[in-house]
Enzyme design. Structure first.
Site, PDB file in Angstrom:
ATOM      1  N   GLU A 366       0.820  -1.213   0.000  1.00 53.17           N
ATOM      2  CA  GLU A 366       0.000   0.000   0.000  1.00 53.17           C
ATOM      3  C   GLU A 366       0.864   1.278   0.000  1.00 53.17           C
ATOM      4  OE1 GLU A 366      -3.192   0.273  -0.327  1.00 53.17           O
ATOM      5  OE2 GLU A 366      -3.794   2.156   0.597  1.00 53.17           O
ATOM      6  N   THR A 498     -11.750   7.228 -13.237  1.00 55.50           N
ATOM      7  CA  THR A 498     -10.745   6.792 -12.259  1.00 55.50           C
ATOM      8  C   THR A 498     -11.140   5.492 -11.578  1.00 55.50           C
ATOM      9  OG1 THR A 498      -9.272   7.582 -10.508  1.00 55.50           O
ATOM     10  CG2 THR A 498     -11.626   8.069 -10.258  1.00 55.50           C
TER      11      THR A 498
END
Ligand SMILES: *[C@@H]1O[C@H](CO)[C@@H](O)[C@H](O)[C@H]1NC(C)=O
Ligand SMILES: *[C@@H]1O[C@H](CO)[C@@H](O)[C@H](O)[C@H]1NC(C)=O
Ligand SMILES: *[C@@H]1O[C@H](CO)[C@@H](O)[C@H](O)[C@H]1NC(C)=O
Ligand SMILES: *[C@@H]1O[C@H](CO)[C@@H](O)[C@H](O)[C@H]1NC(C)=O
Length: 549
Positions: A366, A498
């Protein structure tokens, strides 16, 4: 084939530029005449199987809710309980030819009541726009524009969201809205949430004939782009809708800012607008980033875009979220016919892939950091001994080791494949799909997140009991399309929002933008609208000229 290209070249005259191979025109994104090797179709079908398997788990344990909890075989409703996985996944179903799932989803959408939130009352304008509104519009387009119900529902939803513009002279929406009372939660927003609405709201205006949606969303972007940024083109992350002023000076291509930059160039492409504001602001942001944020890792020469903090100090951090930038710069570099940008973009893609290639699971983390020549002097505690060792081997180190089914690295990998035709990108996509099957699949048939991408013993780090809707909308769609015929959802015919929802785009213009990055603009000045408002409008927000000269 060459003859065709030559004919087109003559038509558009001096604006068209031939590539060294004589076949590409400026503004063309995909490598001409690209084909996948036959072996790719097996991988494509494997990805489709993953979709069927994990979506069936969703149907079995969570149908009608937002997320599947694949381990507890239950559900959660973090996106207002309208069935986020269904709506977000519809375009993928259509693309994969899963018509039974798709028809079931259309029936389901017909029953959603978007006039009230199921749970909780607070609605995120950004998340709702990119997942629900984007999903509905893309599903409408990809199914031949026959299911009008998809647009009717989109309109019902967006008429509510429009209450996020509250006062007469407000151009930037509040980020959260209470759907039971139509009152916004006042508070600071960010440029990603305020500046990632215009693709979707523009398309809704197109299909409903009501231009208000476009003007609201576009006005927000125009306002942000018109403010004096900490660095030219590089708007600060925080923004206050009450004052139209930036909050702080933090600059990043990561979360909170990311898709504002992403949409600048995509809006130029989707609309083919002659207003250079969007393409030029994007180019200015990229130009500033090359000059101020681009760094090379001391180990491995990995190229990355650092952040810049409120005091102007460089922060050598990056993230899975930020890794969309490679794909976005490839797209924008192609549209601006600028190989400098495309080549840097390919290096960014390389560094992001390295975060996958370096871990025990073959899946990227992440958040991660780099060390470059101008880095801080590493202290005793940061990076710690283990991170330092990892850095010496891999050229970056992990600061948040989880993976929650994010798409960005594979998204950029998809752009890199479609634009270069280098089959290493197919191999990488195949490797990621293998890792997902091996490490994320649980016995419900669903796919879970994991806490530590760098431990192949998943039980040790533990799993994250959630399948976000972007697993269906983004990860599996980008993987599938990577292996599919490049003419299917060509980057020359579609612009992805997106959330990986493709929107039909008109034929590209030969040139986007004025050709050079702009000097910073002065503050955006609001004017009284010269476009009459509807007689009765609960949205009295359009007291400015959305088309300033
Ligand atoms: C499933 O989730 C719901 C909603 O969070 C909860 O009320 C219920 O107790 C859960 N069921 C099980 C078996 O965990
Ligand atoms: C267009 O949409 C806006 C925003 O929801 C709404 O206020 C307005 O009434 C609509 N106009 C028409 C003519 O329906
Ligand atoms: C909107 O107008 C009011 C009253 O004229 C003013 O106080 C306020 O600062 C304005 N807000 C913005 C965002 O310009
Ligand atoms: C391409 O973009 C880079 C970065 O902004 C810029 O320095 C360069 O001049 C551009 N090249 C052309 C040919 O426009």
């Amino acid at each position: 084939m060459v003859g065709l290209a030559a004919t087109f070249t003559r038509c558009v005259g001096a604006l068209a530029i031939l590539s060294p191979f004589g076949s590409a025109i400026a503004g063309q994104v995909q490598k001409p005449f690209l084909q996948v090797p036959l072996s790719a179709f097996k991988h494509r079908d494997d990805v489709k199987d993953i979709f069927i398997e994990s979506y069936n788990a969703y149907r079995k344990f969570a149908f009608g809710h937002d997320d599947l909890l694949p381990i507890s075989k239950n559900f959660s409703d973090g996106r207002n309980g309208w069935g986020a996985s269904i709506v977000d996944g519809m375009a993928t179903m259509r693309i994969m030819g899963l018509d039974d799932f798709f028809n079931e989803a259309v029936d389901f959408v017909g029953k959603i009541d978007f006039s009230e939130s199921q749970t909780p009352d607070t609605v995120s304008i950004f998340e709702t726009t990119i997942r629900y509104l984007g999903g509905l519009i893309s599903a409408f387009e990809l199914s031949g524009k026959q299911h009008k119900i998809l647009i009717e529902k989109a309109q019902q939803l967006t008429d509510k969201m429009a209450f996020a513009w509250e006062t007469k002279n407000q151009t930037i929406p509040w980020r959260l809205l209470d759907f039971s009372t139509n009152t916004p939660n006042l508070g600071t927003s960010n440029i990603a949430e305020a500046g990632t609405l215009d693709l979707e709201w523009n398309r809704l205006s197109l299909y409903t004939g009501n231009d208000t949606y476009r003007r609201l969303a576009e006005g927000s972007v125009r306002t942000i782009a018109g403010l004096t940024a900490p660095l030219p083109g590089l708007a600060a992350q925080g923004i206050d809708p009450a004052t139209n002023a930036f909050v702080g000076n933090y600059i990043t291509w990561g979360g909170g800012s990311d898709s504002y930059f992403e949409y600048l160039i995509k809006y130029a492409r989707l609309t083919n607008t002659n207003d250079n504001l969007f393409a030029d602001t994007w180019h200015t942001a990229v130009d500033s980033s090359i000059k101020n944020l681009l760094r090379k890792s001391k180990v491995g020469d990995h190229l990355y875009l650092a952040d810049r903090d409120d005091e102007g100090k460089i922060v050598h951090i990056s993230s899975h979220l930020a890794c969309f930038h490679g794909g976005n710069w490839i797209l924008g570099g192609k549209l601006l016919n600028n190989d400098t940008i495309v080549n840097i973009a390919l290096d960014l893609v390389e560094a992001c892939w390295n975060t996958y290639a370096s871990t025990e699971t073959g899946i990227g983390p992440e958040v991660f950091e780099f060390i470059s020549e101008d880095s801080f002097q590493p202290s005793d505690t940061h990076p710690n001994a283990q991170q330092r060792q990892f850095f010496q081997k891999h050229g970056f180190f992990i600061t948040a080791s989880d993976y929650i089914l994010r798409p960005e690295v594979l998204e950029s990998n998809f752009y890199a494949w479609r634009v270069t035709g280098d089959t290493k990108y197919l191999d990488r996509a195949a490797s990621a799909a293998d890792s997902f099957r091996k490490f994320l699949r649980v016995d419900s048939g669903g796919y879970s997140g994991i806490n530590d991408v760098d431990d192949a013993n998943i039980n040790k780090g533990g799993r994250i009991d959630d399948t976000e809707s972007f697993w269906f909308a983004e990860v599996l769609k980008y993987l599938y399309l990577t292996f599919d015929d490049p003419d299917h959802i060509s980057l020359d015919k579609f612009v992805f929002n997106t959330e990986a929802q493709p929107f039909e785009a008109p034929p590209a213009k030969p040139v986007y933008g004025s050709g050079s990055p702009l000097p910073p603009k002065g503050p955006y000045v609001m004017k009284v609208a010269d476009i009459p408002l509807p007689a009765i409008s609960p949205i009295p927000a359009l007291q400015f000229d959305p088309f300033p000269n």
